[in-house]
Design an enzyme around this catalytic site. Structure first.
Site, mmCIF file in Angstrom:
data_model
loop_
_atom_site.group_PDB
_atom_site.id
_atom_site.type_symbol
_atom_site.label_atom_id
_atom_site.label_comp_id
_atom_site.label_asym_id
_atom_site.label_seq_id
_atom_site.Cartn_x
_atom_site.Cartn_y
_atom_site.Cartn_z
ATOM 1 N N CYS A 121 -1.866 9.232 2.347
ATOM 2 C CA CYS A 121 -1.473 8.612 1.073
ATOM 3 C C CYS A 121 -2.463 8.901 -0.049
ATOM 4 C CB CYS A 121 -1.279 7.113 1.243
ATOM 5 S SG CYS A 121 -2.762 6.235 1.799
ATOM 6 N N GLU A 166 0.865 -1.184 0.000
ATOM 7 C CA GLU A 166 0.000 0.000 0.000
ATOM 8 C C GLU A 166 0.898 1.228 0.000
ATOM 9 O OE1 GLU A 166 -3.068 0.212 -0.428
ATOM 10 O OE2 GLU A 166 -3.647 -1.886 -0.239
#
Length: 527
Positions: free
Chosen positions: A244, A210
């Site tokens: 993110c 991720e």
């Protein structure tokens, strides 16, 4: 350097004993996690405030609250998740049982990130426990207060022979990666992601990465720019931009840019009436290194239209908007990961799509489109590859547990949240069960192979495309099913089919939906 071979071997030994596969054990550990969150909500918020100066409200909204909901979601659905999944069968397998099991993988390693140090450690762990694995969590050493707290709390609440927390920096992470894991789940940047992937390849260990990337925003001319400003700046400046899936840069027409900048000034005054530097609702950069990196971006192209203030002693960077940025400017070469928002003027959505696809940073983790025109939205969905997409808002796609969360290409691989986390840490095992009766039917596949057998097998295996004509499907499947029953009741040797006297009592239920036909033979009798 530490050696974790004994730890991993111990975990694998416990796993092989079957303890973690027990549904009661899984529930007990998820309930323990729920208790950990409820008992220590204030302590978790305090650690987040020390590491990132996160406001308690934001800690609950972005970290503890979503994690707690995911635990409850897993507990409410675990019984259904672990059930064998039935699959459709063809003529050859009508009488067989075919299903998919969800088996745990074994000993798994979760390497968390510093920007959301609770969420990136605990959310993957929920699915790993629900799937029946032994788990090691490695918190980020950069968020040191949270790492210390997790190291203290996890042994108090969990089965310590199955779930462990190992703290440390690069040496400890390197040592952990030298061990053979059954799965590795990593959240962080692409540079370290490549190291993780290389280490996993040594043992052919599957991974989830991720990561992030430059998540673009396109603002159409038909939008309410006041609302757009609120939503973009909330998404950008939550956690001081250290998210993110935060909006990384905005594309719009030159006219829209100028109007949007004015709205953004109003939004920031509304969000932080006393100014962001004095506001308890605005965070700080996590370390001096990250602070200096983001600070340089303010000078990396475009004009400072909003903000630009900094304070080295506090690692403070004001919410900053850069106008008239070009794609060649330094600020556009890497993910910002801070409270600096470049705006790049473009002619229209077609140029925006072309620019995203031509970018050197690859497919983004998130794509944001603000438009009331569904044709424009469809252009982006069809024309841009991204991990996820959100239309007319920011970040909120990550709050829905029924949506997969993950990257594509350089922004990552794998997916999680909700059931997707459970499936990530499970092996989908295809199973078929067949009885030992009616062996004569199987003679058609055994040697010697004859022309007669070949014709029959060719006919059975021949697939046809679905037709728009309902009746042709009915006829085809009825005939195929009757022929399958005929074979079941026949004795096939190497050259001929000897057919005894057969009387069939059968009821066929025909169900046609989108030209999908199911035929169930309820009864048959051989005389």
């Amino acid at each position: 350097m530490a050696n974790y071979s004994e730890t991993v071997n111990s975990l694998r030994s416990v796993f092989q004993s079957g303890r973690t596969k027990n549904l009661k054990w899984r529930r007990s550990q998820l309930m323990a996690l729920l208790k950990l969150l409820d008992d220590n909500r204030d302590r978790l918020s305090e650690a987040l405030e020390k590491d990132l100066r996160k406001n308690k409200f934001e800690s609950n909204l972005m970290e503890v609250g979503p994690i707690r909901n995911e635990v409850i979601y897993a507990l409410n659905n675990l019984t259904d998740w672990v059930k064998p999944e039935k699959v459709k069968k063809g003529i050859l397998n009508m009488m067989d049982k075919a299903y998919i099991r969800h088996d745990p993988l074994g000993a798994v390693l979760i390497i968390a990130a510093w920007n959301y140090p609770v969420q990136t450690a605990i959310l993957p762990m929920i699915g790993a426990i629900a799937a029946g694995n032994c788990v090691v969590i490695k918190p980020s050493e950069i968020a040191e207060n949270m790492a210390s707290l997790l190291e203290e709390l996890i042994p108090k609440y969990f089965d310590t022979e199955c779930i462990k927390c190992i703290c440390g920096g690069i040496p400890e992470t390197t040592a952990l990666l030298k061990e053979k894991w059954d799965y590795i789940f990593y959240t962080g940047n692409s540079r370290v992601g490549k190291i993780i992937l290389k280490a996993a390849a040594e043992y052919l260990t599957p991974v989830t990465l991720e990561m992030g990337g430059k998540s673009p925003v396109y603002v159409d001319e038909d939008c309410d720019l006041g609302t757009v400003s609120n939503r973009i700046l909330w998404g950008k400046n939550s956690n001081a931009g250290q998210t993110c899936i935060a909006p990384d840069y905005v594309m719009c027409s030159k006219e829209t840019q100028d109007a949007l900048v004015e709205k953004m000034k109003i939004t920031l005054e509304k969000f932080y009436p006393e100014g962001p530097a004095k506001s308890s609702c605005y965070g700080r950069l996590v370390s001096d290194r990250h602070y200096q990196r983001v600070k340089k971006m303010i000078e990396g192209g475009g004009q400072v239209a909003v903000g630009g203030d900094t304070n080295d002693s506090e690692r403070y960077i004001a919410p900053t908007v850069l106008a008239d940025v070009t794609f060649s400017d330094p600020v556009m070469q890497d993910e910002v990961f801070g409270p600096v928002l470049p705006i790049v003027p473009v002619k229209n959505e077609d140029e925006a799509i072309a620019r995203i696809n031509a970018g050197s940073t690859g497919a983004p983790l998130a794509l944001y489109v603000f438009s009331n025109n569904q044709q424009v939205v469809k252009k982006f969905l069809d024309g841009v590859n991204s991990g996820g997409c959100c239309v007319n808002d920011c970040l909120m796609q990550g709050s829905i547990p029924t949506l997969p969360f993950g990257g594509v290409g350089s922004s990552g691989m794998g997916r999680y949240h909700g059931r997707f986390t459970f499936e990530t840490f499970s092996h989908k095992r295809g199973c078929m069960e067949r009885g030992l009766e009616m062996e004569s039917v199987n003679n058609i596949r055994y040697p010697p192979f004859t022309k007669n057998k070949e014709k029959i097998v060719t006919w059975i295996l021949k697939q046809k495309l679905k037709s728009n004509a309902n009746m042709s499907l009915v006829i085809y499947f009825m005939f195929g099913t009757l022929f399958a029953v005929f074979l079941k009741l026949s004795n096939i040797d190497g050259s001929t089919i000897r057919t005894p006297r057969v009387t069939l009592r059968q009821v066929c239920i025909l169900k046609i939906k989108n030209f999908d036909l199911s035929i169930i033979i309820l009864a048959s009798r051989k005389e």
